[in-house]
Design an enzyme around this catalytic site. Sequence first.
Site, PDB file in Angstrom:
ATOM      1  CG  ASN A  18     -37.323  48.377 -22.574  1.00 37.66           C
ATOM      2  OD1 ASN A  18     -38.526  48.397 -22.759  1.00 37.66           O
ATOM      3  ND2 ASN A  18     -36.775  47.551 -21.713  1.00 37.66           N
ATOM      4  CG  ASP A  19     -33.942  45.590 -22.361  1.00 32.95           C
ATOM      5  OD1 ASP A  19     -33.989  46.801 -22.163  1.00 32.95           O
ATOM      6  OD2 ASP A  19     -34.008  44.755 -21.459  1.00 32.95           O
TER       7      ASP A  19
HETATM    8  N1  DQQ Z   1     -35.490  45.535 -19.270  1.00 39.67           N
HETATM    9  C1  DQQ Z   1     -36.326  44.374 -19.180  1.00 39.67           C
HETATM   10  C2  DQQ Z   1     -35.702  43.517 -18.138  1.00 39.67           C
HETATM   11  C3  DQQ Z   1     -34.291  43.964 -18.152  1.00 39.67           C
HETATM   12  C4  DQQ Z   1     -34.432  45.444 -18.321  1.00 39.67           C
HETATM   13  C5  DQQ Z   1     -37.722  44.814 -18.842  1.00 39.67           C
HETATM   14  C6  DQQ Z   1     -33.165  46.098 -18.797  1.00 39.67           C
HETATM   15  O1  DQQ Z   1     -35.821  42.139 -18.450  1.00 39.67           O
HETATM   16  O2  DQQ Z   1     -33.598  43.604 -16.982  1.00 39.67           O
HETATM   17  O3  DQQ Z   1     -38.247  45.627 -19.864  1.00 39.67           O
HETATM   18  O4  DQQ Z   1     -33.429  47.289 -19.459  1.00 39.67           O
END
Ligand code: DQQ
Length: 642
Positions: free
Chosen positions: A127-128
């Site tokens: 993800n991020d």
């Molecule tokens: N993804 C992370 C967090 C964030 C979220 C966890 C946003 O730190 O707030 O995987 O996609």
Amino acid sequence: MDVNSSSHSPFYTPLPDHHPTDSEAPRRRPLKGFAGILASVIFLLSLVALIISKSQEPLPKEGAVPNSTSQNQNAAVQRSLPRGVAEGVSAKSNPTILTELSYNWTNAMFSWQRTAYHFQPQKNWMNDPDGPLFHKGWYHLFYQYNPDSAVWGNITWGHAVSKDLIHWLYLPFALVPDQWYDIGGVWTGSATILPDGKIIMLYTGDTYNSVQVQNLAYPANPSDPLLLDWVKYPNNPVLTPPSGIYPDEFRDPTTAWTGPPGTWRIMIGSTVNKAGVALVFQTTDFENYTLLDGYLHSVPGTGMWECVDFYPVATNGSVGLDNSEGGPGTKHVLKASLDDKKYDVYALGTYDPVANKWTPDNPEEDVGIGLRVDYGKYYASKTFFDPVQRRRILFGWINETDTQSDDLEKGWASVQTIPRTVLFDNKTGTNIVQWPVEEVKSLRLNGMVFEEVVVGPGEIVQLDVGSATQLDITAEFETEYLESNSTDDFSGCGAGAIDRSTYGPFGLLVIADQSLSELTPVYFRPSNTTNGTYFCADESRSSLAPDVTKAVYGGKVPVLDGENLSMRLLVDHSVVESFAQGGRTVITSRIYPTEAIYAAARLFLFNNATGITIKATLTVWQVNSAFIHPFPLDQIEKYSSA
Ligand code: DQQ
């Protein structure tokens, strides 16, 4: 090369305005339908239970984090449970606990859907983007990664490096969840490069008991261009949720910028009484912090602000700025990722470091109620300053639109966007412009030019470009008004490309098969009133697979007097990134076609307006695949010299 090889359809050919009929659509077995309903009911009940339990939680007191390390074993047990929403983050927008595939997918379909020039890990969940930085000749990208599965969990920092932001080499994990203060996951964070070159990495740790804390890490060997080894500060965490902030609503530290002499400031997002808030902390050593009074900014009703970003832009629109630049000739962008809505928003404004306040230029377009970074499938974006080319670069996470069970079968989930440069739009003065980094042009192969292709109302024109699955397209449109008596029943993007008005929609059909059973229109929908012009993408017929989420996305795009409408599209299998008017409005689409794949994928121009003819001039490049592979660690000597 000017091939000008468009072929007109001979008859009036309106875009198909129906979803596949029962006989066209693959039928799902009744048992599976029942399982789907049951699964949805269970999911909804759990969500209601979660909301009730959350509303009964008392507000925490400062320092709600035990400093014991004895709970790691419990955490390991918790980690094997499916998580996400319960942890204060919802990783998947269309979660499903269906265990069966949602469609009769084949391996050939799945392998076509992997992108060829976007960054994605070899397998599993991402993800991020985290802590992007430039160091000794390499761009570094870290990212939220699950080493075990194609769904969110066990979040670890993946790590890759690139010389040009396009070709990437995977490195060993940078940070793994192995301490009481991050055993629930090494969550999102940012890098700061100090004037002496020292690298500071701040990230959110999810503790063994689900408290979000901020932690410090730094490279074990700063002279290593690859930054292979990372050390966690022994006295972590450096920040715990302050009084009045819930323990699971305190995450994602930004890159630091300078405060009063000798000090640095960082921002962390949260929510208070349903308002999104930005908290600013000041530090001299990145180990001890003071919370500054009040909020830098807050917007009622916008909920939890994840992944906040805060950076200056030059108002002459020329170059990117480092985070600590500011003052006359600059504005500041405040960006948040809205946890409730799952999209990224921003506003331009003025930063007052003395008052610790940021004020939006236009309160009616404040953060979360105005502009979006990207109107499509896009979240958790983060910028960094590239000191070599003096540019600010933006990464964003493209989540999935297929089901979780499909992701497990594919074995991978999520992609990063092509990095984009970000500048203030000094022509409009109201928005930023985002544009794919110049380096993506190095992938362009043969370019085909189509000049002044005329497309009448209701017409579709095929552009003979050969394989249409990896493309970089620039298109400019002139319009000629035909009718004076038609009414313009305008409403933004409308119900998609089938929704005809006097002046639109018109644009391109990408990843479409010859019979148009699958197609993704990217289009303009102008108006002659104050409604302005909308730039939109319609995914409603992008896939015959019923469980793929399909949306009509879009936003308003400023068009100045004398400008033609223009768009640029990066088509890469299941991802389409679309930029209007030089990047004033951007839409990322995540599509899962089943028919319009491999050699069957085609490109068309279309005009579904009732009252205008369009004249389009385009260049369409085939795009090479990027080289994205594991770093040859056995040849490390050769590569690690800068
Ligand atoms: N993804 C992370 C967090 C964030 C979220 C966890 C946003 O730190 O707030 O995987 O996609």
